[in-house]
Design a protein around this motif. Structure first.
Motif, PDB file in Angstrom:
ATOM      1  N   MET A  76      66.039 107.413 -94.852  1.00 41.44           N
ATOM      2  CA  MET A  76      64.804 106.628 -94.964  1.00 41.44           C
ATOM      3  C   MET A  76      63.665 107.147 -94.105  1.00 41.44           C
ATOM      4  N   ILE A  77      63.762 108.372 -93.641  1.00 50.37           N
ATOM      5  CA  ILE A  77      62.793 108.869 -92.665  1.00 50.37           C
ATOM      6  C   ILE A  77      61.362 108.851 -93.203  1.00 50.37           C
ATOM      7  N   LYS A  78      61.153 109.342 -94.398  1.00 50.18           N
ATOM      8  CA  LYS A  78      59.787 109.365 -94.941  1.00 50.18           C
ATOM      9  C   LYS A  78      59.205 107.967 -95.118  1.00 50.18           C
ATOM     10  N   PRO A  79      59.892 107.041 -95.801  1.00 52.75           N
ATOM     11  CA  PRO A  79      59.314 105.704 -95.938  1.00 52.75           C
ATOM     12  C   PRO A  79      59.149 104.971 -94.608  1.00 52.75           C
ATOM     13  N   LEU A  80      60.076 105.171 -93.670  1.00 54.56           N
ATOM     14  CA  LEU A  80      59.952 104.510 -92.377  1.00 54.56           C
ATOM     15  C   LEU A  80      58.729 105.016 -91.611  1.00 54.56           C
ATOM     16  N   GLY A 120      80.803 100.223 -86.011  1.00 54.96           N
ATOM     17  CA  GLY A 120      81.742 101.298 -85.735  1.00 54.96           C
ATOM     18  C   GLY A 120      81.317 102.673 -86.216  1.00 54.96           C
ATOM     19  N   PHE A 121      80.038 102.984 -86.088  1.00 54.59           N
ATOM     20  CA  PHE A 121      79.518 104.324 -86.439  1.00 54.59           C
ATOM     21  C   PHE A 121      79.871 104.713 -87.883  1.00 54.59           C
ATOM     22  N   ASN A 122      79.706 103.799 -88.828  1.00 50.82           N
ATOM     23  CA  ASN A 122      79.884 104.168 -90.234  1.00 50.82           C
ATOM     24  C   ASN A 122      78.766 105.117 -90.640  1.00 50.82           C
ATOM     25  N   ASN A 123      79.116 106.262 -91.195  1.00 49.11           N
ATOM     26  CA  ASN A 123      78.093 107.247 -91.586  1.00 49.11           C
ATOM     27  C   ASN A 123      78.699 108.292 -92.507  1.00 49.11           C
ATOM     28  N   GLN A 124      77.843 109.083 -93.131  1.00 48.42           N
ATOM     29  CA  GLN A 124      78.265 110.063 -94.137  1.00 48.42           C
ATOM     30  C   GLN A 124      78.706 111.397 -93.543  1.00 48.42           C
ATOM     31  N   GLY A 125      78.591 111.549 -92.232  1.00 47.08           N
ATOM     32  CA  GLY A 125      79.034 112.778 -91.598  1.00 47.08           C
ATOM     33  C   GLY A 125      77.944 113.822 -91.475  1.00 47.08           C
ATOM     34  N   SER A 126      78.163 114.761 -90.574  1.00 45.03           N
ATOM     35  CA  SER A 126      77.114 115.709 -90.202  1.00 45.03           C
ATOM     36  C   SER A 126      76.710 116.655 -91.332  1.00 45.03           C
ATOM     37  N   ASP A 127      77.636 117.034 -92.210  1.00 43.65           N
ATOM     38  CA  ASP A 127      77.295 117.983 -93.274  1.00 43.65           C
ATOM     39  C   ASP A 127      76.212 117.427 -94.194  1.00 43.65           C
ATOM     40  N   LYS A 128      76.404 116.208 -94.661  1.00 44.00           N
ATOM     41  CA  LYS A 128      75.414 115.605 -95.560  1.00 44.00           C
ATOM     42  C   LYS A 128      74.090 115.370 -94.845  1.00 44.00           C
ATOM     43  N   ILE A 129      74.158 114.941 -93.609  1.00 46.38           N
ATOM     44  CA  ILE A 129      72.928 114.643 -92.871  1.00 46.38           C
ATOM     45  C   ILE A 129      72.183 115.937 -92.541  1.00 46.38           C
ATOM     46  N   THR A 130      72.921 116.992 -92.242  1.00 44.29           N
ATOM     47  CA  THR A 130      72.299 118.303 -92.013  1.00 44.29           C
ATOM     48  C   THR A 130      71.530 118.749 -93.249  1.00 44.29           C
ATOM     49  N   SER A 131      72.156 118.627 -94.398  1.00 48.80           N
ATOM     50  CA  SER A 131      71.513 119.025 -95.655  1.00 48.80           C
ATOM     51  C   SER A 131      70.246 118.222 -95.902  1.00 48.80           C
ATOM     52  N   ARG A 132      70.299 116.945 -95.616  1.00 46.02           N
ATOM     53  CA  ARG A 132      69.164 116.061 -95.844  1.00 46.02           C
ATOM     54  C   ARG A 132      67.994 116.424 -94.922  1.00 46.02           C
ATOM     55  N   LEU A 133      68.301 116.645 -93.653  1.00 43.42           N
ATOM     56  CA  LEU A 133      67.242 116.917 -92.678  1.00 43.42           C
ATOM     57  C   LEU A 133      66.611 118.290 -92.879  1.00 43.42           C
ATOM     58  N   SER A 134      67.411 119.234 -93.331  1.00 41.12           N
ATOM     59  CA  SER A 134      66.887 120.591 -93.523  1.00 41.12           C
ATOM     60  C   SER A 134      65.766 120.629 -94.552  1.00 41.12           C
ATOM     61  N   GLN A 135      65.668 119.579 -95.373  1.00 40.12           N
ATOM     62  CA  GLN A 135      64.628 119.523 -96.394  1.00 40.12           C
ATOM     63  C   GLN A 135      63.316 118.926 -95.883  1.00 40.12           C
ATOM     64  N   ILE A 136      63.353 118.276 -94.725  1.00 42.87           N
ATOM     65  CA  ILE A 136      62.129 117.616 -94.237  1.00 42.87           C
ATOM     66  C   ILE A 136      61.714 118.017 -92.822  1.00 42.87           C
ATOM     67  N   TYR A 137      62.601 118.667 -92.088  1.00 43.58           N
ATOM     68  CA  TYR A 137      62.264 119.005 -90.695  1.00 43.58           C
ATOM     69  C   TYR A 137      61.657 120.406 -90.620  1.00 43.58           C
ATOM     70  N   PRO A 138      60.618 120.625 -89.801  1.00 43.54           N
ATOM     71  CA  PRO A 138      59.993 119.706 -88.847  1.00 43.54           C
ATOM     72  C   PRO A 138      59.185 118.606 -89.533  1.00 43.54           C
ATOM     73  N   PHE A 139      59.086 117.475 -88.825  1.00 38.00           N
ATOM     74  CA  PHE A 139      58.507 116.280 -89.409  1.00 38.00           C
ATOM     75  C   PHE A 139      57.250 115.873 -88.665  1.00 38.00           C
ATOM     76  N   VAL A 140      56.452 115.005 -89.286  1.00 43.00           N
ATOM     77  CA  VAL A 140      55.177 114.586 -88.716  1.00 43.00           C
ATOM     78  C   VAL A 140      55.347 113.737 -87.462  1.00 43.00           C
ATOM     79  N   LEU A 141      56.476 113.034 -87.340  1.00 47.81           N
ATOM     80  CA  LEU A 141      56.777 112.221 -86.160  1.00 47.81           C
ATOM     81  C   LEU A 141      57.944 112.826 -85.395  1.00 47.81           C
ATOM     82  N   PRO A 142      58.030 112.579 -84.097  1.00 46.70           N
ATOM     83  CA  PRO A 142      59.222 113.000 -83.359  1.00 46.70           C
ATOM     84  C   PRO A 142      60.473 112.322 -83.923  1.00 46.70           C
TER      85      PRO A 142
END
Length: 350
Positions: A76-80, A120-142
Motif C-alpha cells: 500500500m505504499i503508493k496510496p498511503l 505474530g508477524f504474519n507476512n508474505q516473506g522477504s522474496d515477495k516483498i523484495t520484488s514489490r519494492l524493487s519496482q518502486i524504490y527509491p521512493f518520494v518519501l522515506p
C-alpha cells in the motif's frame, strides 16, 4: 464518501477482515480509478515549510509517519503516501513467509479507541516483498523496513542479518523489531549482548540508519542501559514504543497480545518522556503509541521526539487525521513562535 460513513460498515466486520478490505481497496484504487491517488494527494497532503526536516540524511516533509504493522507486505505504499504521511514504515516482515498466530487475533476496543492484537508477524516473506519494492524504490518519501525473526527460527541473529542484506538497497532506514509481544521469546532479545552483536554485524552490511523499536513495559533503568549501549554500537535512533502487555489497562479477560491506542497514551507518553530526558540529542527519537491528535504529537515533539508515528488512531478517526494533525501542528508552532519544527523538538528539555 467520508470515513464517518464508511466506518460503521467496516466495524461490522471482524477487525482483521476490515483491515484486509481496506488494504484491497487501497491497492486497487488507482487501477480502477486512474488519477485517484492524485485526487487524494491534493486533498490530504499538507505542504508547509515549517514542518519539513532533514534527519538521517533524509528529507521529511512532515513529522507524522505510519507505524509498522499496517502495511506488512509493502502493498500500500503508493496510496498511503497520497494520504499525507511524512514517512512510511512497512513490515514487520520476516525472511520466510509465515501465517502468524491463530485467529481471531485482532480485536477492537471501541469504547477506549484501542486495539489488542496477537498477529505474530504474519507476512508474505522477504522474496515477495523484495520484488514489490524493487519496482518502486527509491521512493518520494522515506521508507523504513521493519524487520523481525521467523517464529520458529532458532537463529534470530541470522534472520535479521539476512533481511539487512536483502533490503539494504530497498529502504531508507531499518527498524529492528525485538519488542513485539506476539512472537515467543522475541522480547528476550532486548538485551545488550544480542543487540551489540547484531549492530556490529549490521554495520558491516549496510550504511543505512538502524533504529531499534523497544517495548514500553521495560523498567526505565534497563531501557536506558539498552539504548545507551545500542548508541555506542552504532544505532541511530529508537522508536519509543511498541504495544504494551499491561493487561491491567483492560476491562476484558484477554491476557495476550499487545495493546495500542488511547489505552496506552499516558503509559507510552511517560515512558517516552523519561527516556528522552537522557537520550535527547544522542539519537533520533520517534514517539509511538497512543498518538491520535496534534496536541499529543506536539507534546511529545517538545519532549524530544524528532518524529511521531500513528496506526491505531487511523482505525478510529480515518485518513483525514494525518492532514488534521499536520495543519494543527503548523498552527501550534506559530503560536509558540517557532519558524520550523526543528526548533520545537526538545523545547521542554532545553
Amino acid at each position: 464518501m467520508t470515513y464517518d460513513l464508511i466506518k460503521p460498515l467496516l466495524f461490522r466486520l471482524e477487525a482483521e477482515k476490515a483491515h484486509c478490505l481496506v488494504e484491497f481497496s487501497l491497492r486497487t484504487l488507482n487501477i480502477l480509478l486512474p488519477g485517484a491517488l492524485s485526487f487524494l494527494a491534493h486533498r490530504y497532503i499538507v505542504n508547509d515549510e515549517s514542518l519539513k526536516q532533514n534527519l538521517l540524511g533524509l528529507q521529511f516533509y512532515n513529522p507524522i509517519g505510519l507505524a509498522g504493522g499496517f502495511d506488512k507486505n509493502a502493498t500500500m505504499i503508493k496510496p498511503l503516501s497520497a494520504l499525507g504521511f511524512g514517512f512510511l514504515e512497512f513490515g514487520t516482515f520476516t525472511p520466510k513467509a509465515q501465517k502468524g498466530n491463530e485467529k481471531p487475533r485482532l480485536f477492537r476496543l471501541s469504547r477506549q479507541e484501542s486495539l489488542q492484537n496477537a498477529m505474530g508477524f504474519n507476512n508474505q516473506g522477504s522474496d515477495k516483498i523484495t520484488s514489490r519494492l524493487s519496482q518502486i524504490y527509491p521512493f518520494v518519501l522515506p521508507l523504513g523496513a521493519n524487520i523481525g525473526k521467523n517464529a520458529l527460527s532458532e537463529e534470530a541473529l541470522e534472520d535479521y542479518l539476512y533481511l539487512l542484506r536483502n533490503f539494504k538497497d530497498l529502504c531508507d532506514y531499518f527498524t529492528i523489531n525485538i519488542s513485539s509481544p506476539n512472537t515467543k521469546n522475541l522480547r528476550d532479545l532486548q538485551n545488550a549482548e544480542f543487540l551489540s552483536t547484531l549492530l556490529e554485524e549490521a554495520l558491516k552490511i549496510t550504511s543505512k540508519p538502524i533504529l531499534i523499536k523497544i517495548a514500553p513495559d521495560m523498567k526505565i533503568k534497563y531501557a536506558l542501559e539498552l539504548c545507551e549501549n545500542a548508541i555506542n554500537k552504532g544505532a541511530k535512533g529508537f522508536i519509543i514504543a511498541n504495544t504494551s502487555t499491561d493487561y491491567s489497562l483492560l476491562d476484558n479477560q484477554r491476557t495476550f497480545g499487545g495493546i495500542s491506542g488511547k489505552l496506552i497514551t499516558q503509559k507510552n507518553g511517560i515512558f517516552f518522556e523519561k527516556l528522552a530526558k537522557e537520550l535527547f540529542g544522542k539519537a533520533i527519537l520517534i514517539a509511538s503509541g497512543g498518538v491520535d491528535s496534534a496536541e499529543i504529537a506536539y507534546e511529545r515533539i517538545k519532549k524530544g521526539a524528532n518524529l511521531v508515528q500513528i496506526y491505531t488512531a487511523l482505525v478510529f478517526k480515518g485518513p483525514s487525521l494525518i492532514k488534521t494533525i499536520n495543519e494543527k501542528l503548523s498552527l501550534l508552532l506559530k503560536e509558540d513562535g517557532f519558524v520550523n519544527i526543528c526548533e520545537a523538538v526538545g523545547a521542554d528539555l532545553k
